[in-house]
Design a protein around this motif. Sequence first.
Motif, PDB file in Angstrom:
ATOM      1  N   ALA A 154      57.540  41.709  40.063  1.00  0.00           N
ATOM      2  CA  ALA A 154      56.682  42.497  40.959  1.00  0.00           C
ATOM      3  C   ALA A 154      56.878  43.986  40.704  1.00  0.00           C
ATOM      4  O   ALA A 154      55.933  44.769  40.773  1.00  0.00           O
ATOM      5  CB  ALA A 154      56.984  42.164  42.410  1.00  0.00           C
ATOM      6  N   VAL A 158      50.229  42.212  41.579  1.00  0.00           N
ATOM      7  CA  VAL A 158      50.969  41.000  41.292  1.00  0.00           C
ATOM      8  C   VAL A 158      51.281  40.279  42.595  1.00  0.00           C
ATOM      9  O   VAL A 158      51.458  40.923  43.642  1.00  0.00           O
ATOM     10  CB  VAL A 158      52.251  41.322  40.480  1.00  0.00           C
ATOM     11  N   LEU A 159      51.325  38.962  42.495  1.00  0.00           N
ATOM     12  CA  LEU A 159      51.648  38.133  43.647  1.00  0.00           C
ATOM     13  C   LEU A 159      52.645  37.076  43.195  1.00  0.00           C
ATOM     14  O   LEU A 159      52.391  36.351  42.239  1.00  0.00           O
ATOM     15  CB  LEU A 159      50.356  37.491  44.166  1.00  0.00           C
ATOM     16  N   GLU A 160      53.795  37.013  43.881  1.00  0.00           N
ATOM     17  CA  GLU A 160      54.827  36.037  43.566  1.00  0.00           C
ATOM     18  C   GLU A 160      55.083  35.203  44.802  1.00  0.00           C
ATOM     19  O   GLU A 160      55.081  35.723  45.924  1.00  0.00           O
ATOM     20  CB  GLU A 160      56.133  36.750  43.176  1.00  0.00           C
ATOM     21  N   SER A 161      55.325  33.917  44.579  1.00  0.00           N
ATOM     22  CA  SER A 161      55.587  33.039  45.716  1.00  0.00           C
ATOM     23  C   SER A 161      56.924  32.316  45.513  1.00  0.00           C
ATOM     24  O   SER A 161      57.198  31.816  44.427  1.00  0.00           O
ATOM     25  CB  SER A 161      54.425  32.051  45.834  1.00  0.00           C
ATOM     26  N   ASN A 207      54.810  30.377  39.658  1.00  0.00           N
ATOM     27  CA  ASN A 207      54.546  30.985  40.959  1.00  0.00           C
ATOM     28  C   ASN A 207      54.138  32.449  40.884  1.00  0.00           C
ATOM     29  O   ASN A 207      54.185  33.162  41.877  1.00  0.00           O
ATOM     30  CB  ASN A 207      55.774  30.855  41.858  1.00  0.00           C
ATOM     31  N   GLU A 257      51.364  35.514  39.702  1.00  0.00           N
ATOM     32  CA  GLU A 257      49.979  35.818  39.347  1.00  0.00           C
ATOM     33  C   GLU A 257      49.809  37.330  39.228  1.00  0.00           C
ATOM     34  O   GLU A 257      49.983  38.059  40.203  1.00  0.00           O
ATOM     35  CB  GLU A 257      49.033  35.255  40.407  1.00  0.00           C
ATOM     36  N   PHE A 258      49.492  37.784  38.017  1.00  0.00           N
ATOM     37  CA  PHE A 258      49.253  39.207  37.767  1.00  0.00           C
ATOM     38  C   PHE A 258      47.767  39.438  37.571  1.00  0.00           C
ATOM     39  O   PHE A 258      47.091  38.637  36.926  1.00  0.00           O
ATOM     40  CB  PHE A 258      49.957  39.649  36.481  1.00  0.00           C
TER      41      PHE A 258
END
Lengths: 367, 367
Positions: free
Chosen positions: A269, A301-304, B102, B104-105
């Motif tokens: 991120a 950006v998205l992290e889970s 997990n 997503e950029f």
Amino acid sequence: MKLICQKKTLAQSISTVQKAVSSKTNLPILKGLLLESVGQQLKLVGTDLEIGIESYIDAEILEEGSIVLSSRILGDIIRKLPDEDIEIEVTENNKTTIRCKNSEFTLVGQPAEEFPDLPIVEEDNAYIIAQDLLKNMIKQTVFATAIDETRPILMGVLIELKEQGIHMVALDGYRLALREAKVRNEMENKAVIPAKTLNEINRILTEEENHEVKMFFTDKHVLFCMKNTRIISRLLDGEFINYKQIIPTEYKSRVKVNTKDLLDSIERASLLAKEGKNNLVKLSIKDDEMIITSTSEIGNVLESIQIDLEGEDIDIGFNSKYFIDALKIIDSEDIYLKFTTSVSPCIIKPEDNDNYTYLILPVRIVS
Amino acid sequence: MKLICQKKTLAQSISTVQKAVSSKTNLPILKGLLLESVGQQLKLVGTDLEIGIESYIDAEILEEGSIVLSSRILGDIIRKLPDEDIEIEVTENNKTTIRCKNSEFTLVGQPAEEFPDLPIVEEDNAYIIAQDLLKNMIKQTVFATAIDETRPILMGVLIELKEQGIHMVALDGYRLALREAKVRNEMENKAVIPAKTLNEINRILTEEENHEVKMFFTDKHVLFCMKNTRIISRLLDGEFINYKQIIPTEYKSRVKVNTKDLLDSIERASLLAKEGKNNLVKLSIKDDEMIITSTSEIGNVLESIQIDLEGEDIDIGFNSKYFIDALKIIDSEDIYLKFTTSVSPCIIKPEDNDNYTYLILPVRIVS
């Protein structure tokens, strides 16, 4: 002075004492290392007047004496010599000859009298700690010291010695790192040791075997004694912040999460966050999931991550650097994150141990 | 464009094509990498307009297309992703989404049409050479190219292709390196390839398996084809120096000496020499001994090496750097040094092979 010693031990010793030598000094004598015969040992000393490092190696002393030789040149020469006996001989006018197998160097040294004496620290009241524990305590705190010089006391680590244990604390106004350990000793004391000293000690500890370190204190100085090495440093003047009142004892949400997963996600991120100015990453904690997001001009950006949450959902923002610094030095497989509100500090604790506490202030999120 | 590929191969491919990307460019598009679907492969391209590198990897192409993404950001992201499948999808306005597990950029790319085309080199007349041989030939010559830009042609390596073999030559006015190899090919040609190109090729060759390289030439360009990688570079304009007439064929003294011993001694001697200005070391060759000396303000050094001498004694001086450069890349255990007078060039040759010739001009010794 005339002596014979082994290349390997001499090279190692030079590399240790060189850690106290500053290349930036204006005093030519401080660019040198003091070599002095002490009984059947050779003592080497380097100092920048803030830190002094002494190292002792076995040598065949054929003639007593002392000399100061350029730290850089001496180090370069000894490193390049073959792994054989080395003879060092000082003749008239500080002329020094170094012989080894088929090599003979002649250097002009400086008189030992011009080399500054290190401060004297009486060795009458030792605080004893295992080397690997000290190393770990340094690693887990020293990175949180302040870098800017506006509050000099924060450029050091507070060390509190009590009968039951030892505390080390560093803070810089944005985060705080506290490492505790149970060590039985008879001495009580507290002092603030410059981060620079601790970093050098940390590097030297790796090179020694797993032994004890003895610490001795005066009002102004601390002395670390290892097997063949003594490190003397000045202490920082002034009162340290009363850190205990900063650390909250209650929380509304507690998250259990895998340390490595969280580190990897925040590092990813922050790849985009660092293109902005404040390294801002947002944590959105809800049920069994933490969503980490960051947005900058070049993208987002998205992290889970899967988590265990006890307590309330929370959205909170941080400077990713302060998170990453801590996650890198926590050895525990899982950690607890404790939150109260989105504008109050977050506490990080290892899951398997109560000896470490890390506090980060959040960044206010404008939504 | 929409595709799925493996993290590992993509990361490797990015690292290869990034070698052609200059951080100093003023053209924003050149800071990017072109990604383009080609059949069931993904092609990546980086270029600084001097060198262009293309790399092909297997991918599941779900939708054809192309995009330009920031080389640095893309490299950082892919490196940090876990070792899993990666999905890349370009939607409207060059918006590109990278998904992996997990993470997503979303990045904003640039249109592929703005990316410059690499020069076209017809692949009709290949000169074929083994990768490890090419790598070795580059290593043994490229360091001797000129650094200063006063004679641009000397900033490259002359490559002469003949039916019976291949020659590579570099020289900078102080020394010359000539590497020959027997390679059977039908093509004859000569060209001067920029040192920068050869250095990049050398780095890429380490990462590939031991295979062949095909070289194709036009008047202006050279194309190197490896398994999944194509490197296109411009050639240097102009006539190379007639190097053959520089290399003396006769000598009065021939010294046989251990390569490592000589390297170590000259490196030690140069520790003090480099404090002066010209790195001067003196070689005094007599009977079965070579004495290497150097003197500077801070001291002096004397090294002695056992040698086999055929012919006359000789005293001669050199810039140690030019000696050290060559001794580091000669694989032979022993070497021959050939001398005529103290003001004429010295020739270094490996003892076990005739495929390498290194020439150094001496420094006149004022005694």
